[in-house]
Design a protein around this motif. Sequence first.
Motif, PDB file in Angstrom:
ATOM      1  N   VAL A 135       0.846  -1.192   0.000  1.00  0.00           N
ATOM      2  CA  VAL A 135       0.000   0.000   0.000  1.00  0.00           C
ATOM      3  C   VAL A 135       0.886   1.248   0.000  1.00  0.00           C
ATOM      4  O   VAL A 135       0.642   2.192  -0.760  1.00  0.00           O
ATOM      5  CB  VAL A 135      -0.940  -0.012   1.227  1.00  0.00           C
ATOM      6  CG1 VAL A 135      -1.720   1.292   1.312  1.00  0.00           C
ATOM      7  CG2 VAL A 135      -1.908  -1.174   1.146  1.00  0.00           C
TER       8      VAL A 135
ATOM      9  N   VAL B  34       2.404   1.646  -3.504  1.00  0.00           N
ATOM     10  CA  VAL B  34       1.447   2.166  -4.485  1.00  0.00           C
ATOM     11  C   VAL B  34       1.194   3.654  -4.251  1.00  0.00           C
ATOM     12  O   VAL B  34       1.142   4.442  -5.202  1.00  0.00           O
ATOM     13  CB  VAL B  34       0.132   1.354  -4.437  1.00  0.00           C
ATOM     14  CG1 VAL B  34      -0.963   2.057  -5.210  1.00  0.00           C
ATOM     15  CG2 VAL B  34       0.363  -0.039  -5.008  1.00  0.00           C
ATOM     16  N   LEU B  35       1.075   4.057  -2.976  1.00  0.00           N
ATOM     17  CA  LEU B  35       0.890   5.481  -2.681  1.00  0.00           C
ATOM     18  C   LEU B  35       2.068   6.298  -3.192  1.00  0.00           C
ATOM     19  O   LEU B  35       1.899   7.340  -3.814  1.00  0.00           O
ATOM     20  CB  LEU B  35       0.747   5.697  -1.170  1.00  0.00           C
ATOM     21  CG  LEU B  35      -0.611   5.396  -0.546  1.00  0.00           C
ATOM     22  CD1 LEU B  35      -0.559   5.646   0.954  1.00  0.00           C
ATOM     23  CD2 LEU B  35      -1.694   6.258  -1.173  1.00  0.00           C
TER      24      LEU B  35
ATOM     25  N   TYR C 183       2.263   5.652  -7.391  1.00  0.00           N
ATOM     26  CA  TYR C 183       1.159   6.139  -8.207  1.00  0.00           C
ATOM     27  C   TYR C 183       0.525   7.411  -7.653  1.00  0.00           C
ATOM     28  O   TYR C 183      -0.178   8.120  -8.365  1.00  0.00           O
ATOM     29  CB  TYR C 183       0.076   5.058  -8.349  1.00  0.00           C
ATOM     30  CG  TYR C 183       0.543   3.868  -9.124  1.00  0.00           C
ATOM     31  CD1 TYR C 183       0.686   3.926 -10.515  1.00  0.00           C
ATOM     32  CD2 TYR C 183       0.856   2.673  -8.485  1.00  0.00           C
ATOM     33  CE1 TYR C 183       1.126   2.837 -11.228  1.00  0.00           C
ATOM     34  CE2 TYR C 183       1.301   1.565  -9.191  1.00  0.00           C
ATOM     35  CZ  TYR C 183       1.435   1.658 -10.560  1.00  0.00           C
ATOM     36  OH  TYR C 183       1.878   0.574 -11.274  1.00  0.00           O
ATOM     37  N   GLY C 184       0.756   7.691  -6.348  1.00  0.00           N
ATOM     38  CA  GLY C 184       0.126   8.856  -5.733  1.00  0.00           C
ATOM     39  C   GLY C 184       0.957  10.115  -5.841  1.00  0.00           C
ATOM     40  O   GLY C 184       0.445  11.177  -6.206  1.00  0.00           O
TER      41      GLY C 184
END
Lengths: 223, 223
Positions: free
Chosen positions: B75, B78-79, B82-83
């Motif tokens: 998590v 991904v943050l 992609y964040g």
Amino acid sequence: MERLIEHYFNAGVMAGALPEVLRGFGITVLVSLCIIAFGLLVGLALALLRCAPIRPLRWAVAAYVDVFRTLPQLVIIIVLYFALPYLDVSLSPFATTVLALGCVLSAFAADIFFAAIMAVPRGQWDAARALGLRTERIFPLVVLPQAISLAVPLLANRAIAIAKGTALGSAVALPEALSSAQSVTAITANPSPLTLAAAFYLAFFIPLVILSRWLERRAVRQG
Amino acid sequence: MQELIDNFANLDSLSEVYPLLVQGLWITLSLAAVALPTALAGGLAVALVYSFGGKVTRRLLIVLIDFLRAFPVLVLLVLVFYGLPFLGIRLGSFAAVILALGLNNTGYFGEIFRAGLASIPRGQAEAASALGLSRFQVLVLVLLPQAVRKVIAPLVGNALELVKTTSIGALVAMPELLRSARVAQEQTYNPTPLLAAALIYFVLLWPFSRWVAVLERRALARQ
């Protein structure tokens, strides 16, 4: 600051993503619980097999434990999902994730249960026998309960750490919270759903982390 | 049997993709070589600030540690990957993996070092400062060496988990060992590269996983 809110805490986008991410979160919780149940039960069974006086059986258990303690979780998931179909065995993403992480947890749990059983003092056996308990009842009634309470803090730590791997299921298209959020993000071009998924993960795991901290403290105080 | 060999131990396929796997192995090793010292330094810093800090600082650091530990590392990845680009911060996949692993394991190592320092009897610090050592000298020369010896099992165990977790780089297009094996499998329509990668991971990590098991048993016996 405004840009931060616009991109990461966009209420409109979050509201739109909520049903999808919530459904994913349900799967996350379900998969986590299945992993913990599978891992602890199989782990206990393996620890008991290792107590049996059959040498090849003990070797087999030791090999299983070493393999699943050593390989990275994602590698196991990927191998199960992409290599097994060549044997005409196809597992769903759900089954793959539960099986892979359940096996990893069972390997760690087997070690913990076994060490805990060995740590119960011999005197407990002697005392139970002196009280007239039959040998086959001593283990389940006297030794095992003590071993389990000894093992709980370590097991809790391990179970939580491995249940967090549920997010790895997104690698094989398991529609859990993270991958649902990613697919919504791809449509909305705004990463707020990711924040939402992260918040769900935190809401689920922070209480568990605090619980395991508390269990550890209690064990230290008792020990 | 022949079919099994053709599928899972296909030497032709292996010789074809061998360079890809070697290159992947190098990236896996360099990820580990950067992420492990980063996380160790982060964890040590957190524990040192904790032991110098007042009540409020300590509370805040516990919250930070639990927060970092509660995030599944994927998590976080991904943050980060992609964040952050939405804020104009575009990290390459290598840097993203290092940042995610570094943050997550700063929490884990921080908690391990902190618990180790907390377990050293107060008399040690008092005796050392009575001998005229400064607070910093007491910490680094007297307390830390004892603390590290006490928590060597979880320390090495967590280091091993970190190295295993570099495999999640595969999910952000980092061509490390697992990703290379997946690419190779798709090129050759044969799962041999996947099994070869699993074997490489096992051979590489197995000695460490045995070492952790021995350290854990010793720590349990000392209790």
